[in-house]
Design a protein around this motif. Structure first.
Motif, PDB file in Angstrom:
ATOM      1  N   ASP A  53       0.860  -1.098  -0.122  1.00 22.62           N
ATOM      2  CA  ASP A  53       0.316   0.205  -0.105  1.00 22.62           C
ATOM      3  C   ASP A  53       0.867   1.226  -0.302  1.00 22.62           C
ATOM      4  N   LEU A  54       0.869   2.249  -0.897  1.00 21.53           N
ATOM      5  CA  LEU A  54       1.510   3.199  -1.329  1.00 21.53           C
ATOM      6  C   LEU A  54       1.846   4.236  -0.432  1.00 21.53           C
ATOM      7  N   ASP A  55       0.308   4.236   0.088  1.00 23.65           N
ATOM      8  CA  ASP A  55      -0.204   5.069   1.642  1.00 23.65           C
ATOM      9  C   ASP A  55       0.546   4.594   2.467  1.00 23.65           C
ATOM     10  N   GLU A  56       1.101   3.734   3.100  1.00 23.64           N
ATOM     11  CA  GLU A  56       1.627   3.607   3.965  1.00 23.64           C
ATOM     12  C   GLU A  56       2.907   3.386   4.115  1.00 23.64           C
ATOM     13  N   VAL A  57       3.614   4.012   2.542  1.00 23.30           N
ATOM     14  CA  VAL A  57       5.759   3.615   3.214  1.00 23.30           C
ATOM     15  C   VAL A  57       5.532   5.159   2.226  1.00 23.30           C
ATOM     16  N   ARG A  58       7.111   5.745   2.019  1.00 25.67           N
ATOM     17  CA  ARG A  58       7.120   6.728   1.419  1.00 25.67           C
ATOM     18  C   ARG A  58       8.683   6.129   0.734  1.00 25.67           C
ATOM     19  N   LEU A  59       8.462   5.019   0.004  1.00 22.88           N
ATOM     20  CA  LEU A  59       8.882   4.444  -1.061  1.00 22.88           C
ATOM     21  C   LEU A  59       8.702   5.042  -1.970  1.00 22.88           C
TER      22      LEU A  59
END
Length: 417
Positions: A53-59
């Motif tokens: 989930d890209l909402d949860e990571v800064r990568l």
């Protein structure tokens, strides 16, 4: 075989929805707190896919993909996001992600994604990353083979019409394709054939066939085809076209298809690759003949299935030949370049393992057990064989299954170097 998927998402709705769907499709979900935990567990568990989930990571997508390749080189990547942008979609395409799912999750897209997780990555039709698409959030699954220009309100429960342009003769035509998520694969056979509970087959409408020149290729990759003029003229020559028409018979590929339509479409695609000298066309032709054999199996025609398997094996044998071990050692890059056939790109490590295994698997299915033994030993002694854990498990499982079969197989597991 247990198929574990690692999920990085703190969205409660997503977690509950994914957990229920994972179990329904035969996967074991495992939720993690961060990417570092994904990396650690990938070394401990038989990991089929990463759901991030890209909402949860800064990568970025690129950074996640880089770390996945290091720690889980053959795990499939699925990205989730509450926002959709073309930049994000193109990033997923370029990194060969299986899907970009936009929240709230849409059931047909999720079903399609689970079907792709069961299938071998090398055999999944992929979108041309150079193509620009006008995706809406509801359409945001990568790879989506094309942007449908026909009506999505078609009365047909399974098919949707699309319009295509033939890159060889310039013909514009309308044909049919399965709607998303109609026939998800529930598992795979030892030769990677998708197993579906439905009466149809997921690969039946994989190939677009131009009704004018009978050029045949993957729906979503027509735009990437580039051939020199002399080959184009030879391909559309009346004599050459007549030969393909003889193979096609009276089949009309732009309407609803039977399994025999599917068989012929893959045969035409293999011929198109070789006659037009498409880049890495020998490997593609082998894959097309392999898929043709799958459809022959569904209709119970053992003679046609064996013929398609023989043609597929011959293609894979030629592709794999430069990679054969020499005195127990893997050839140098210079040797591989010198020995590869004209027009064949060098294979990456995973593709080498995959092609070697298919040469072994098809040899076994053709009853050539000593030949199968040779290719199994070759593949299992590749220096990077253990790097691709999912593929390695599949090959070991297939090998053991053949050993235990009533045909005997008469093989012993190879002795590690």
């Amino acid at each position: 075989m247990e198929k574990c998927c690692l999920i990085l998402s703190h969205d409660y709705y997503c977690q509950a929805f994914l957990e229920y769907t994972f179990k329904k499709f035969g996967f074991k979900p495992r939720f993690v707190r961060n990417v570092e935990q994904m990396e650690y567990l990938s070394a401990m568990l038989p990991t089929t896919a990463w759901f991030i989930d890209l909402d949860e990571v800064r990568l970025s997508v690129e950074e996640v993909t880089y770390r996945a390749k290091l720690h889980a080189p053959d795990a499939k990547l699925v990205f989730l996001s509450s926002k959709f942008t073309m930049e994000l979609a193109n990033g997923c395409i370029q990194q060969l992600a299986v899907a970009l799912l936009v929240k709230p999750l849409i059931i047909p897209r999720l079903i399609q994604t689970f079907g792709l997780l069961h299938q071998e990555l090398e055999l999944v039709e992929r979108e041309n990353p150079k193509i620009e698409h006008n995706y809406s959030p509801e359409e945001a699954v990568i790879p989506e083979e094309f942007v449908p220009t026909g009506s999505e309100t078609s009365e047909h429960p399974l098919l949707k019409p699309i319009r295509l342009h033939c890159p060889i003769c310039g013909n514009h035509f309308e044909t049919f394709r399965y709607k998303v998520g109609v026939f998800p694969a529930m598992d795979i056979d030892t030769d990677f054939c998708p197993i579906s509970q439905e009466e149809m087959h997921p690969e039946l409408y994989s190939i677009a066939v131009c009704p004018k020149c009978l050029f045949s290729y993957y729906f979503g990759r027509l735009e990437e085809i580039r051939v020199i003029d002399v080959l184009r003229r030879n391909f559309t020559d009346p004599v050459s076209q007549g030969e393909r028409q003889k193979l096609a018979g009276n089949f009309e590929f732009c309407k609803e298809r039977t399994f025999l339509h599917g068989v012929k479409s893959f045969e035409l695609a293999a011929i198109s690759c070789t006659q037009l000298k498409i880049r890495s066309g020998l490997k593609l032709a082998g894959e097309f003949y392999l898929k043709s054999s799958w459809l022959c199996r569904r209709i119970g025609d053992k003679d046609l299935e064996k013929e398609a398997q023989q043609r597929a094996f011959e293609c894979f044998r030629r592709v794999y030949k430069p990679y054969l071990l020499v005195n127990g050692r893997f050839p140098s890059k210079g040797s591989l370049i010198a020995k590869s056939e004209t027009g064949m790109d060098l294979l990456n490590d995973r593709a080498i393992v995959y092609i070697g295994f298919l040469a072994a698997e098809l040899s076994w299915r053709l009853g050539l057990f000593e030949q199968a033994k040779k290719y199994f030993n070759e593949t299992m002694h590749l220096p990077f064989f253990a790097k691709f854990t999912s593929l390695m498990r599949h090959i070991n499982y297939s090998f053991r299954k053949h050993l235990e079969s009533e045909n005997g197989f008469n093989l012993k597991p190879p002795t590690p170097n």
